[in-house]
Design a protein around this motif. Sequence first.
Motif, mmCIF file in Angstrom:
data_model
loop_
_atom_site.group_PDB
_atom_site.id
_atom_site.type_symbol
_atom_site.label_atom_id
_atom_site.label_comp_id
_atom_site.label_asym_id
_atom_site.label_seq_id
_atom_site.Cartn_x
_atom_site.Cartn_y
_atom_site.Cartn_z
ATOM 1 N N VAL A 228 -9.010 0.645 7.100
ATOM 2 C CA VAL A 228 -8.738 1.566 6.352
ATOM 3 C C VAL A 228 -8.818 0.852 4.762
ATOM 4 C CG1 VAL A 228 -7.053 3.171 4.878
ATOM 5 C CG2 VAL A 228 -7.445 3.205 7.428
ATOM 6 N N ALA A 229 -8.314 -0.467 4.909
ATOM 7 C CA ALA A 229 -8.033 -1.475 3.579
ATOM 8 C C ALA A 229 -9.661 -1.621 3.138
ATOM 9 C CB ALA A 229 -7.418 -2.640 4.064
ATOM 10 N N THR A 230 -10.489 -1.815 4.127
ATOM 11 C CA THR A 230 -11.959 -2.291 3.815
ATOM 12 C C THR A 230 -12.532 -1.003 3.414
ATOM 13 O OG1 THR A 230 -11.733 -3.907 5.747
ATOM 14 C CG2 THR A 230 -13.805 -3.239 4.712
ATOM 15 N N VAL A 289 3.013 -3.787 -0.964
ATOM 16 C CA VAL A 289 2.815 -4.091 -2.406
ATOM 17 C C VAL A 289 1.416 -3.995 -2.868
ATOM 18 C CG1 VAL A 289 3.046 -5.622 -4.338
ATOM 19 C CG2 VAL A 289 4.682 -5.357 -2.528
ATOM 20 N N MET A 290 0.533 -4.785 -1.903
ATOM 21 C CA MET A 290 -0.981 -4.535 -2.094
ATOM 22 C C MET A 290 -1.444 -3.355 -2.210
ATOM 23 S SD MET A 290 -3.870 -3.882 -0.637
ATOM 24 C CE MET A 290 -3.639 -4.205 1.127
ATOM 25 N N ALA A 291 -1.047 -2.310 -1.574
ATOM 26 C CA ALA A 291 -1.467 -1.012 -1.277
ATOM 27 C C ALA A 291 -0.985 -0.169 -2.556
ATOM 28 C CB ALA A 291 -0.942 -0.291 -0.039
ATOM 29 N N ALA A 292 0.134 -0.390 -3.330
ATOM 30 C CA ALA A 292 0.621 -0.013 -4.648
ATOM 31 C C ALA A 292 -0.347 -0.406 -5.649
ATOM 32 C CB ALA A 292 2.123 -0.242 -4.774
ATOM 33 N N VAL A 391 -2.121 5.079 0.228
ATOM 34 C CA VAL A 391 -0.731 5.528 0.774
ATOM 35 C C VAL A 391 -0.667 5.300 2.124
ATOM 36 C CG1 VAL A 391 0.662 7.613 1.043
ATOM 37 C CG2 VAL A 391 -0.449 7.092 -1.030
ATOM 38 N N ALA A 392 -1.883 5.548 2.719
ATOM 39 C CA ALA A 392 -2.034 5.295 4.356
ATOM 40 C C ALA A 392 -1.856 3.809 4.605
ATOM 41 C CB ALA A 392 -3.512 5.974 5.000
ATOM 42 N N ILE A 393 -2.348 2.990 3.840
ATOM 43 C CA ILE A 393 -2.470 1.346 4.453
ATOM 44 C C ILE A 393 -0.710 1.102 4.315
ATOM 45 C CG2 ILE A 393 -2.782 -0.773 3.285
ATOM 46 C CD1 ILE A 393 -5.657 0.373 2.451
ATOM 47 N N ALA A 394 -0.070 1.667 3.029
ATOM 48 C CA ALA A 394 1.315 1.180 3.176
ATOM 49 C C ALA A 394 2.036 1.839 4.172
ATOM 50 C CB ALA A 394 1.816 1.745 1.755
ATOM 51 N N ALA A 395 1.968 3.120 4.654
ATOM 52 C CA ALA A 395 2.407 3.669 5.911
ATOM 53 C C ALA A 395 2.030 2.831 7.076
ATOM 54 C CB ALA A 395 2.031 5.247 5.993
#
Length: 424
Positions: A228-230, A289-292, A391-395
């Motif tokens: 997802v991050a990629t 924090v990165m996701a935010a 948001v999905a990455i943070a979760a």
Amino acid sequence: MKAFWAALPREGRWLLSTVAIQTLGRGLTLPFTLIYLHEVRGFDLGLAGTLMALVAVTGFLVTGPSGALTDKYGARAVLIVGIVSMVAGNLLLAYATTPAAAAVALVLIGLNFGVSWPAFNALIAAVVTGPLRQTYFGINFALVNLGIGVGGIVGGLWADVDRPGTFTAIFIGDAITGLVPLFLLLGPLRHVSGRAEASDDEVATPAVGYLAILREPTVRWLTALTFVATFIGYGQHEAGFPGYARAAAEVSTRTVGLSFAINTAVIVLLQFTVLSRITGRRRTRVIVVMAAIWAAAWALLGVGGLVPGGAIATSAVLGFMAVFALGETLLQPTVPAMTNDLATDRTRGRYNALTAAAFQGGAIAGPVAAGLLLHRGLGSTYIVIMVLGCVAIAAMARRLEWHVSDVANGVRTEPALTGEGRPA
């Protein structure tokens, strides 16, 4: 930085000191391969784009086998094969005048991409251990960006579609820079195999396959998070972001080009500071924090689409890449370090291959999704999906924290090791 350099083993210093030189060649050709195929060799854009896709597809297909081969034969041996393939591919592409020749060349280059990530990360983990790994991966990322950035500038100043020989020169230059890591592996690092010797108990135990590794909840969540991050990050760099910037924000191509330069500059300038701030902190929290930060970056880009064509849109596009780069400095040290802290010396290649496959999968799917959305004029929907992805990455990072050990999460260290996993 002095303390880090002093703590590095000699092999780690060799690897790190040549990263920027190795990646400078990639920077020479990365922005100009499509231009070369279309405007110099005369292939139509559809064919040129299909040929370019061979790099990603080949890399994805060979990632799994390369991870298993890394564990069986050692990272050094697999890297040598990949580098030779890359050198041959660039030399062939420099003189390719037919689609068939270009296809073979790009498959060879893609082969290197597929094997280099798991093998190179496994080699790093074999010589750099403990908390140093996270710092090493972060600095390595900054140097990769520096090399590619400088290479892109040099390539932009040199390459000229009216002088085909200039493109031949940059592909030869890319091949020549590949000889630097080959020299290291055949010379100063010839004793570092990147392969752990099995104990008597391990010899009697069946080899661990990918399905067995994926049954571990930690690995599943980390792999999904990487994909997802990629997908919402690097998968948008070459298609989604430029497409939105041009079609929705209506900025100039010069602005888009400048934004990539800003991205590189922020990474190179801030990576060292960021590393000092995140050392000893939970890597899962760093990813949150990165996701935010990435969510804020995408929202900022969305502002450019609301007020297109002016100074605000230009500032939004440039600001997006600067803020996004800050998030990159948090992501790149954490995921590779966590991956290698989860793996054993005997499974390091396969763990890195899973992360690499997730990255490549996201890099393939990202542009496809962006193209479909932007082609239909759904710019606002595109931005919303990117923010929801953050948001999905943070979760997922929070869920990953339930399963990952303190050692792999960067808050507790194991006894120091030296060499290729031997106790100090």
